[in-house]
Scaffold this motif. Structure first.
Motif, PDB file in Angstrom:
ATOM      1  N   ARG A  14     -36.788  29.572 -28.386  1.00  0.00           N
ATOM      2  CA  ARG A  14     -37.566  29.103 -27.246  1.00  0.00           C
ATOM      3  C   ARG A  14     -38.465  27.941 -27.649  1.00  0.00           C
ATOM      4  N   ALA A  15     -38.930  27.219 -26.688  1.00  0.00           N
ATOM      5  CA  ALA A  15     -39.764  26.039 -26.935  1.00  0.00           C
ATOM      6  C   ALA A  15     -41.140  26.469 -27.453  1.00  0.00           C
ATOM      7  N   HIS A  30     -43.899  29.907 -23.079  1.00  0.00           N
ATOM      8  CA  HIS A  30     -43.155  28.845 -23.744  1.00  0.00           C
ATOM      9  C   HIS A  30     -43.103  27.658 -22.804  1.00  0.00           C
ATOM     10  N   LYS A  31     -43.251  26.490 -23.376  1.00  0.00           N
ATOM     11  CA  LYS A  31     -43.278  25.271 -22.580  1.00  0.00           C
ATOM     12  C   LYS A  31     -41.993  25.167 -21.746  1.00  0.00           C
ATOM     13  N   GLY A  32     -42.146  24.956 -20.447  1.00  0.00           N
ATOM     14  CA  GLY A  32     -40.970  24.819 -19.581  1.00  0.00           C
ATOM     15  C   GLY A  32     -40.654  26.081 -18.796  1.00  0.00           C
ATOM     16  N   GLU A  33     -41.385  27.142 -19.109  1.00  0.00           N
ATOM     17  CA  GLU A  33     -41.163  28.416 -18.426  1.00  0.00           C
ATOM     18  C   GLU A  33     -41.935  28.460 -17.103  1.00  0.00           C
ATOM     19  N   THR A  34     -41.471  29.288 -16.187  1.00  0.00           N
ATOM     20  CA  THR A  34     -42.253  29.449 -14.957  1.00  0.00           C
ATOM     21  C   THR A  34     -43.423  30.399 -15.218  1.00  0.00           C
ATOM     22  N   LEU A  36     -44.124  32.935 -13.512  1.00  0.00           N
ATOM     23  CA  LEU A  36     -43.639  34.309 -13.366  1.00  0.00           C
ATOM     24  C   LEU A  36     -43.046  34.839 -14.671  1.00  0.00           C
ATOM     25  N   VAL A  37     -42.210  34.042 -15.290  1.00  0.00           N
ATOM     26  CA  VAL A  37     -41.543  34.488 -16.511  1.00  0.00           C
ATOM     27  C   VAL A  37     -42.582  34.803 -17.579  1.00  0.00           C
ATOM     28  N   GLU A  82     -41.201  29.636  -9.302  1.00  0.00           N
ATOM     29  CA  GLU A  82     -40.654  28.280  -9.236  1.00  0.00           C
ATOM     30  C   GLU A  82     -41.596  27.278  -9.876  1.00  0.00           C
TER      31      GLU A  82
ATOM     32  N   GLU C  49     -36.005  24.574 -19.476  1.00  0.00           N
ATOM     33  CA  GLU C  49     -36.343  23.743 -20.635  1.00  0.00           C
ATOM     34  C   GLU C  49     -36.996  24.553 -21.741  1.00  0.00           C
ATOM     35  N   ALA C  50     -37.426  25.756 -21.392  1.00  0.00           N
ATOM     36  CA  ALA C  50     -38.078  26.590 -22.404  1.00  0.00           C
ATOM     37  C   ALA C  50     -37.067  27.163 -23.394  1.00  0.00           C
ATOM     38  N   ILE C  51     -35.801  27.063 -23.086  1.00  0.00           N
ATOM     39  CA  ILE C  51     -34.781  27.599 -23.989  1.00  0.00           C
ATOM     40  C   ILE C  51     -34.208  26.452 -24.815  1.00  0.00           C
ATOM     41  N   LYS C  52     -34.473  26.491 -26.088  1.00  0.00           N
ATOM     42  CA  LYS C  52     -33.980  25.407 -26.950  1.00  0.00           C
ATOM     43  C   LYS C  52     -32.532  25.657 -27.341  1.00  0.00           C
ATOM     44  N   ASP C 145     -33.992  31.975 -17.717  1.00  0.00           N
ATOM     45  CA  ASP C 145     -35.033  32.220 -18.715  1.00  0.00           C
ATOM     46  C   ASP C 145     -34.645  33.236 -19.769  1.00  0.00           C
ATOM     47  N   LEU C 147     -34.526  36.285 -19.678  1.00  0.00           N
ATOM     48  CA  LEU C 147     -35.558  37.314 -19.658  1.00  0.00           C
ATOM     49  C   LEU C 147     -34.990  38.548 -18.968  1.00  0.00           C
TER      50      LEU C 147
END
Ligand SMILES: Cc1cc2nc3c(=O)[nH]c(=O)nc-3n(C[C@H](O)[C@H](O)[C@H](O)COP(=O)(O)OP(=O)(O)OC[C@H]3O[C@@H](n4cnc5c(N)ncnc54)[C@H](O)[C@@H]3O)c2cc1C
Ligand SMILES: Cc1cc2nc3c(=O)[nH]c(=O)nc-3n(C[C@H](O)[C@H](O)[C@H](O)COP(=O)(O)OP(=O)(O)OC[C@H]3O[C@@H](n4cnc5c(N)ncnc54)[C@H](O)[C@@H]3O)c2cc1C
Ligand code: FES
Lengths: 96, 364, 473
Positions: A14-15, A30-34, A36-37, A82, C49-52, C145, C147
């Motif tokens: 992950r980022a 993590h950068k880029g996550e919503t 909610l996640v 979102e 984007e959070a998934i590299k 994600d 998740l």
């Protein structure tokens, strides 16, 4: 035990981490996550209390339709499923 | 033997239903027919503003009476007497406001002009750019979505027959009255009331009467629930904004911006061209509205004739046929107009004069 | 001046993307708009984007293929754009969408709606508890994600999606507490013949199920969740057997879990079609109310085409092919020299549809399922209205979805009725002793998604507002 579907969780990269605030709690994401996640990863599912009966609610459709996951960012309601979490973001729940 | 009604009413909007209720008081055997659900037309989709400040001067006595009808209907229609402010932001609008509201006050509406301080004391969240404001304590709103439910219950209580999803396709006359060919069979009645709102013209044409009815396509929008922002109804000097916050927090925005479409095609359409300025104006008046999301916008058809006064009385040239419609601010005045119309049909002298549908219409 | 193009497409899923690629290949200037960050739609939703990096899946492989084709085509893809309104101005469609917090618009000679599906979730006591998410929603979380919905999840629902979701949870390291499905093994056996041509998917399905069995995860066939319990979050569910019409029967069994994924088939997202005046008809085998469309995407409105799951639930493979067909039809309407009749495509579309419709048949709830909705069960989530509130409204005489909506507020909340209107129709049908196809959906209203007032107005000067003339005094 034989697994036909291997557990591949540890192969996910992950980022970098960032941090935002949800009510009084600091949340790592993590950068880029919503939003909610990030909240769900931190075990937070209860995002608001419903009108009328005041019962707890959280994300439901996870795709921007049901509006169950709304939170307030900068005074505006947004769908947390979102909206990307950014470093230093201040997010408020609609829990009473 | 098919049953013959004393009166068939075409149109289950506020005009048709309120007339039916008045007639039931005197035991007239009435049937209300609607092509859709009761209150699915203008009466069920309007902005619900009950404001004397946006009524026509000549209709003020009717509007005042209308207000007391709403007060009596109360909770069942979501009635709230909140008082209302009308705002002007430019010199020109201020002039318009003074001129118009003074005339309305003369006509009997308890309208006063208020200072900016008084306005701010009452409503903290309104724009600080207001130049002039008027106030009327009698103003308020009701919930137009409840129109259908309300009349369904009231008509049943008063044993008035009604049929929904019953489109009146053709009306013919016979020796004993009228034959209505509908999508759910034929209905016979000795008398007829046309209360078909924006759909009046074709149905009157069946009887050879040309009513110069046209329709405006008014837009209304509603936001999601918001924290308390305004407690009164708020309008604009031009009349092109009405706004109220419902008890659930949703803000309802109207003002009669024009959408598209004609009644004959069924439903009209919202257009961004007018929706956007409508919502911009609302945000100018209530800046916090910029935080709100609009969840729904819709249009409804409001009927009028060239002089913008009601059609209320006998259908010209057709014995035992009547028409009621085209009332500006017809939601506010409707319940009272229905009462007057009922009196007239019963052969009693209405408390206030009706508006002869056979008059010459001049454009305003 | 607004930007205009030949063909505008809403939705970059299998249907929309293929329609776009096809139209562009025929020389049409084509723009595709989607609210997601990347093309792919629901089935091929891209990673965030959070998934590299992460292991490949069939969905990612197919999705990447599509994304490469789009990149290589002349197609313009507008991402992160929510279309909120569509209008017809003279000979042109005008699409209004929110992007970067502003409302923008584009014009197009023809419009293709490829808006996909949304999920039907059977209301059940406790389904509003945090931790309960839609089955389809779960796929979105897991695809984008990676998740899992929780630590220990009950996966419940109809059709193939339950098994896909369960296997994804396991792949991502979560625990599946149980599978609960009202389908029986016999239902599946009956569907096999129509599935035979997709041996790839059949094989995947067998692996999913075998893996669950090997892991000793209970699969409750012919069962449904009767109740979900918890305070502010799921802590257990009660499941019970269902009869052949899916009426719950027999004692309930308790399963502990911190999350539930539940879903009962897909429905065409036909809001945009309806707003534009396309009639809908009830076709149970396609998921319920679907817009009237020809196989090649043609509708009764000139210059308007519909394809993919938004035209009826036929699945991803059919969506892809119908997308191509609609792309051709659209191109032909602009350039008459285009040859749009393609019997090979049409035949493969019909074959793929048969498979998709077999899955839809497995997924659509049967009549007895409505008995899961107790009087106190929330039906309209936005307004917290229970079954008894809806029934009270029907009791006052409201016999249509519009009338129930007006009188009770059911469907007036921010989701716009997307998650309650079919349940309400079922309740009305039940009370009025009518079949569901007699109970039309309520009048659709714009915006297609909630839109911020400030995004609509943008920056403006009061003096620039063109306020019309006031009404006569
Ligand atoms: C969007 C909008 C906002 C408004 N806002 C306000 C406001 O804030 N305050 C205010 O006071 N007024 C307002 N008005 C005006 C007010 O709503 C109308 O004046 C009033 O409701 C008209 O009532 P009606 O019964 O004449 O017409 P309608 O309510 O339109 O009723 C006519 C009925 O006739 C039926 N019908 C027509 N043809 C046939 C047929 N052939 N067979 C069977 N049935 C038929 C229709 O289905 C309909 O239900 C607004 C109007 C609109 C459209
Ligand atoms: C949540 C969900 C998950 C699913 N997961 C699977 C799966 O894992 N496997 C499987 O076989 N099938 C799955 N399905 C079924 C799947 O929808 C179809 O088989 C296939 O994706 C249909 O393709 P489509 O192009 O017709 O629609 P979709 O793939 O749904 O694409 C429609 C696109 O339109 C966009 N859109 C819609 N309205 C607007 C708007 N107003 N503004 C902007 N963009 C808009 C959406 O964002 C979406 O990307 C899923 C369905 C759903 C609803
Ligand atoms: S979970 Fe439904 S909108 Fe976010």
């Amino acid at each position: 035990m034989i697994r036909l579907i291997p557990n591949s969780a540890n192969q996910i990269k992950r980022a970098e981490e960032i941090c935002f605030k949800f009510d009084d709690q600091l949340i790592k994401a993590h950068k880029g996550e919503t939003i909610l996640v990030a909240l769900m990863k931190n075990g937070i599912h209860h995002l608001r209390d419903a009108p009328t009966d005041g019962k707890p609610r959280g994300a439901f459709c996870c795709m921007g339709l049901c509006q169950e996951c709304v939170v307030a960012v900068g005074g505006k309601l947004v769908e947390s499923c979102e909206t990307i979490a950014t470093d230093g973001l201040i997010v408020q729940s609609l829990r009473h | 033997m098919t049953k013959t009604y004393d009166l068939a009413i075409v149109g289950g909007g506020i005009m048709g239903c309120s007339t039916a209720l008045r007639l039931a008081e005197d035991g007239m055997k009435t049937i209300v027919l609607d092509q859709g659900d009761l209150g699915q037309g203008a009466s069920g989709v309007n902005a619900g503003t009950l404001s004397l400040q946006i009524k026509r001067v000549k209709l003020m006595p009717y509007a005042l009476k209308g207000h007391s009808e709403w007060e009596a209907m109360g909770e069942a229609v979501g009635f709230k007497k909140t008082g209302g402010f009308t705002l002007a932001f430019t010199e020109h609008e201020a002039e318009l406001l003074y001129e118009r509201q003074a005339l309305k006050a003369d006509a009997g509406a308890p309208i006063t002009f208020v200072s900016n301080n008084a306005l701010r004391a009452a409503e903290q969240n309104l724009s600080h750019k207001v130049l002039a404001a008027s106030y009327c304590p009698e103003d308020g709103y009701a919930n137009s979505s409840l129109t259908g439910q309300y009349y369904r219950i009231r008509l049943k209580e008063n044993e008035v027959q009604f049929r929904e999803k019953c489109n009146v396709k053709l009306i013919t006359r016979n020796s004993s009255g009228f034959n209505l060919t509908t999508s759910c069979g034929t209905v016979h009645a000795t008398r007829l009331l046309l209360a078909a709102g924006a759909w009046l013209k074709p149905i009157a044409a069946d009887l050879g009467v040309d009513l110069p009815v046209r329709a405006r396509v008014n837009t209304v929008s509603v936001t999601e629930r918001m924290p308390p922002l305004i407690s009164s109804i708020v309008g604009h000097a031009t009349g092109l904004l009405t706004m109220k916050q419902k008890s659930n927090g949703a803000i309802l925005i109207g003002g009669g911006w024009q959408g598209q479409g004609v009644p004959q095609d069924g439903r009209g359409n919202v257009t961004a061209k007018t929706l956007i300025p409508n919502l911009s104006l609302a945000q100018h008046v209530l800046p916090e509205l910029s935080n709100a999301r609009v969840t729904r916008s819709w249009v409804g058809f409001e009927a009028n004739v060239p002089d913008f006064y009601p059609l209320a009385g006998a259908l010209p040239g057709i014995e035992n046929a009547f028409v009621l419609g085209c009332v500006r601010g017809g939601y506010t005045i409707g319940p009272y107009m229905g009462r007057l119309m009922g009196d007239y049909i019963l052969g009693q002298e209405p408390e206030l004069p009706l508006f002869d549908p056979g008059r010459e219409f001049s454009e305003v | 001046m607004i930007k205009t193009c030949d063909v505008a497409i809403i939705g970059a899923g299998p249907a929309g993307a293929n329609a776009g690629i096809m139209a562009a290949s025929q020389g049409c200037h084509t723009i595709i708009i989607d609210e997601q960050a990347m093309p792919g739609g629901q089935i091929w939703r891209a990673k965030s984007e959070a998934i590299k990096s992460a292991p490949m899946t069939p969905e990612i492989i197919d999705g990447d293929k599509l994304r490469v084709s789009i990149a290589e085509s002349n197609l313009t893809h507008i991402a992160n754009a929510k279309v909120w309104q569509i209008e017809r101005e003279l000979d042109e469609w005008v699409l209004h969408f929110i992007i970067n917090g502003r409302s923008e618009k584009i014009g197009a000679k023809v419009l293709i709606l490829a808006t996909g599906a949304r999920e039907y979730v059977q209301p059940t006591p406790g389904w509003t508890l945090p931790g309960v998410i839609g089955l389809a929603g779960a796929t979105a979380l897991m695809k984008r994600d990676l998740l899992t919905p929780g630590k220990r999840t009950v996966v419940s629902g109809t059709g193939p999606l339950v098994f896909f979701v369960a296997s994804e949870i396991r792949r991502l390291g979560g625990e599946v507490a149980a599978i609960v499905t009202p389908n029986s093994r016999a239902d599946w056996l009956r569907a096999l013949p129509s599935m035979s041509y997709r041996t790839d998917l059949l094989r995947r399905g067998f692996v999913w199920v075998a893996d669950l069995l090997l892991a000793g995860i209970p699969i409750f066939w012919r069962h449904a969740i009767k109740q979900i319990d918890g305070e502010t979050k799921v802590h257990s569910v009660k499941v019970s057997k269902v009869s052949s019409d899916w009426s719950p029967k027999g004692p309930a069994r308790l399963i502990e879990a911190d999350s539930v994924c539940t879903g009962h088939g897909l429905q065409a997202a036909s809001d945009a079609s309806q707003l534009l005046g396309i009639d809908v008809k009830y076709q149970l085998e396609l998921g319920g109310w679907v817009p009237e469309v020809e196989e090649d995407g043609i509708t009764k409105i000139n210059g308007l085409f519909i394809c993919g799951d938004g035209a009826g639930i036929r699945g991803a493979a059919a969506a892809e092919i119908q997308g191509k067909l609609a792309g051709l039809s659209a191109a032909k309407s602009i350039r008459p020299e285009v040859n749009s009749s393609n019997s090979t495509l049409l035949n493969s579309y019909r074959r793929a549809s048969r498979f998709g419709m077999a899955m839809t048949r497995l997924s659509i709830p049967r009549k007895g399922f409505q008995k899961l909705i107790t009087q106190e069960t929330i039906v309209c989530r936005c307004e917290s209205l229970r079954r008894c509130d809806i029934e009270n409204e029907i009791e006052t005489g409201a016999a249509t979805t519009n009338a129930v909506k007006s009188g009770s507020r059911a469907g007036m909340g921010p989701c716009g009725g997307k998650y309650c209107q079919s349940t309400i129709a079922k309740i009305i049908a039940d009370r009025e002793n009518q079949s569901e196809e007699k109970i039309a959906p309520p009048t659709p209203r714009p915006p297609l998604r909630p839109v911020s007032a400030s995004a609509l107005s943008g920056e403006f000067e009061y003096t620039d507002l063109q306020i019309p003339k006031p009404a006569p005094l």
